[in-house]
Design a protein around this motif. Structure first.
Motif, PDB file in Angstrom:
ATOM      1  N   HIS A  88      19.678  38.401  66.010  1.00 35.03           N
ATOM      2  CA  HIS A  88      20.225  38.445  64.637  1.00 35.03           C
ATOM      3  C   HIS A  88      19.072  38.631  63.641  1.00 35.03           C
ATOM      4  O   HIS A  88      18.365  37.677  63.326  1.00 35.03           O
ATOM      5  N   HIS A  90      17.847  41.090  59.920  1.00 38.20           N
ATOM      6  CA  HIS A  90      18.168  42.062  58.852  1.00 38.20           C
ATOM      7  C   HIS A  90      16.844  42.673  58.365  1.00 38.20           C
ATOM      8  O   HIS A  90      16.347  42.298  57.298  1.00 38.20           O
ATOM      9  N   LYS A 157      20.104  44.800  61.803  1.00 38.08           N
ATOM     10  CA  LYS A 157      21.295  45.158  61.026  1.00 38.08           C
ATOM     11  C   LYS A 157      20.938  46.003  59.816  1.00 38.08           C
ATOM     12  O   LYS A 157      19.886  45.793  59.201  1.00 38.08           O
ATOM     13  N   HIS A 258      29.043  37.089  60.955  1.00 40.60           N
ATOM     14  CA  HIS A 258      28.467  35.901  60.325  1.00 40.60           C
ATOM     15  C   HIS A 258      29.669  35.013  60.006  1.00 40.60           C
ATOM     16  O   HIS A 258      30.582  35.453  59.297  1.00 40.60           O
ATOM     17  N   HIS A 280      25.691  31.680  62.752  1.00 38.11           N
ATOM     18  CA  HIS A 280      25.552  30.568  61.778  1.00 38.11           C
ATOM     19  C   HIS A 280      26.293  29.363  62.351  1.00 38.11           C
ATOM     20  O   HIS A 280      25.692  28.439  62.837  1.00 38.11           O
ATOM     21  N   ASP A 332      17.503  35.242  62.209  1.00 34.91           N
ATOM     22  CA  ASP A 332      18.202  35.688  60.996  1.00 34.91           C
ATOM     23  C   ASP A 332      17.195  36.218  59.963  1.00 34.91           C
ATOM     24  O   ASP A 332      17.374  36.039  58.754  1.00 34.91           O
TER      25      ASP A 332
END
Ligand code: NIG
Ligand code: FE
Length: 429
Positions: A88, A90, A157, A258, A280, A332
């Motif tokens: 995960h 970004h 992502k 998410h 999460h 994350d």
């Protein structure tokens, strides 16, 4: 070019994470690391071909004959484990969000900042303006940094462009950076991150755009393997998420979401789409845990976000593990809630704040991370036939990996058989 044959020897502890059973690790099996002491690993053509003790490896007739052709890495008693699978992140953004950071320090909450025009929406401008090449260079820098911290597979992502053009640009930048990296990148389309400002109060129209224009193009151009949705208060509802999941399914893309970061959403209607992972999971209804445990969906915890948002509460990992849910851990990495690339940092937080043991944290960030990306056939453990993805840590006991927080003990990463960095002191021949 094919990677050269590679022999790692004198490994103090080799954490193989091999398992007798199929499927992600659950319950007690999350603690089984499959440790071999004084171990060796032989890699050929980017794959692991054998593992065992250093003594046995050196007695092997094939190895004796071919030793000159093989690059040897003397691990000097250090710990070797599968490269982390960070399921995960970004990485496709341009700027850190320092104003949000200061506002939070002065007491504002993540959602208040977002409502006042900060948050995810404030990262959109940068991505819409930047060239594809410049964004690809940003992503490349992230990938290089991940490798330094022991990560060899990463999910990446989109989600800060939030228009057809800028989402495609983000995914193309991720693809360009992935092509230059020896590790493995799994791209995810996150067009449903938030409703962009030009669709304010017209969220259904934006969802329709995601479903009928963005997903078909992303699928046609094979720019992503997964479709993700930020399903939460202030982002997208469960009904909107189901609509987006259905569109993804129709176009042959797998899904993840998410979920439960800010508010609780019941899992039943979404589990029907067999998401690879729900991430999460700070707020989850107890009654949903049996269904989650019965499914192949992994619950991915991202405690870096709790830490960076200054929250007192962390996901209740023990509740999930004891219910038989497959759990994983990820960074994350993003500019708003978790600007860290360090899986060991996420593991350390999981140990100190979520009461996961060091062994559980390691399994969650390797083999179960691979399950969360549907890559467990190739990634997440050190077994003959799997991709040669390894991380060498300058520690003599695996428990030191989450113990020494805030410092990087990874000295070498091997990605698909290619060593990324070198052990210091001329120990590598
Ligand atoms: O996983 N929650 C949604 N997405 C990110 C935050 C992104 C951002 O703030 O830029 C997360 O925490
Ligand atoms: Fe996220």
């Amino acid at each position: 070019m094919k990677p050269k044959p590679l022999l790692l020897l004198n490994i103090g502890q080799l954490l193989t994470l091999r398992s007798a059973t199929g499927g992600p690790r659950r319950g007690a099996s999350l603690s089984e690391l499959g440790i071999i002491l004084d171990a060796a690993v032989l890699c050929l053509g980017g794959k692991i071909v054998s593992i065992g003790t250093t003594k046995d490896a050196l007695r092997d007739p094939w190895l004796k004959k071919n030793r000159k052709k093989i690059i040897e890495i003397d691990c000097g008693g250090r710990v070797v484990l599968p490269g982390f699978v960070d399921s995960h992140t970004h990485p496709a953004f341009t700027h850190p969000r320092l104003v949000d950071f200061e506002k939070r320090i002065s007491g504002a909450r993540y959602e208040e900042i977002a409502e006042a025009g900060g948050g995810i929406r404030s990262s959109i401008d940068g991505v819409r303006r930047v060239s594809k090449g410049a964004l690809a260079r940003k992503v490349s820098a992230v990938l290089a940094d991940l490798a330094c911290h022991g990560t060899t597979t990463v999910e990446a992502k989109s989600g800060y462009g939030l228009s057809l053009v800028s989402e495609l640009k983000s995914l193309e930048a991720i693809r360009a950076a992935a092509c230059e990296w020896a590790g493995t990148v799994v791209p995810t389309f996150l067009g449903a991150h938030v409703v962009p400002p030009e669709y304010r109060k017209r969220s259904q129209e934006y969802v329709d755009l995601v479903c009928s224009e963005m997903i078909p193009v992303v699928a046609k151009r094979k720019l992503a393997q997964f479709v993700d949705v930020f399903c939460d208060r202030g982002a997208f509802s469960a009904a909107e998420t189901a609509q987006i999941f259905a569109a993804a399914e129709e176009h042959g893309l797998a899904v993840r979401a998410h979920l439960g970061q800010l508010s609780e959403t019941r899992l039943g209607p979404l589990l029907r789409y067999r998401p690879a992972s729900l991430d999460h999971m700070d707020q989850v209804n107890d009654e949903d845990l049996p269904a989650l445990a019965q499914s192949d969906t992994v619950a991915t915890f991202v405690p870096g976000a709790n830490y960076f948002l200054g929250l007192a509460k962390y996901p209740e990992a023990r509740r999930f593990i004891e219910s038989g849910v497959a759990v994983s851990l990820a960074t994350d990495y993003n500019p708003g809630s978790s600007p860290t690339l360090s899986v060991p940092m996420a593991m350390s937080l999981a140990c100190t704040h979520m009461k996961m043991s060091p062994a559980e944290a390691i399994a969650a960030a390797t083999i179960n991370g691979a399950w969360a990306l549907r890559l467990a056939r190739r990634k997440g453990s050190v077994e003959a036939g799997k991709d040669a993805d390894l991380a060498v840590f300058d520690v003599s006991d695996y428990r030191e990996i989450p113990y020494w927080f805030g410092t990087n003990r990874c000295v070498l990463t091997i990605m698909n058989g290619v060593p990324s960095d070198s052990l210091s002191g001329g120990e590598r021949k």
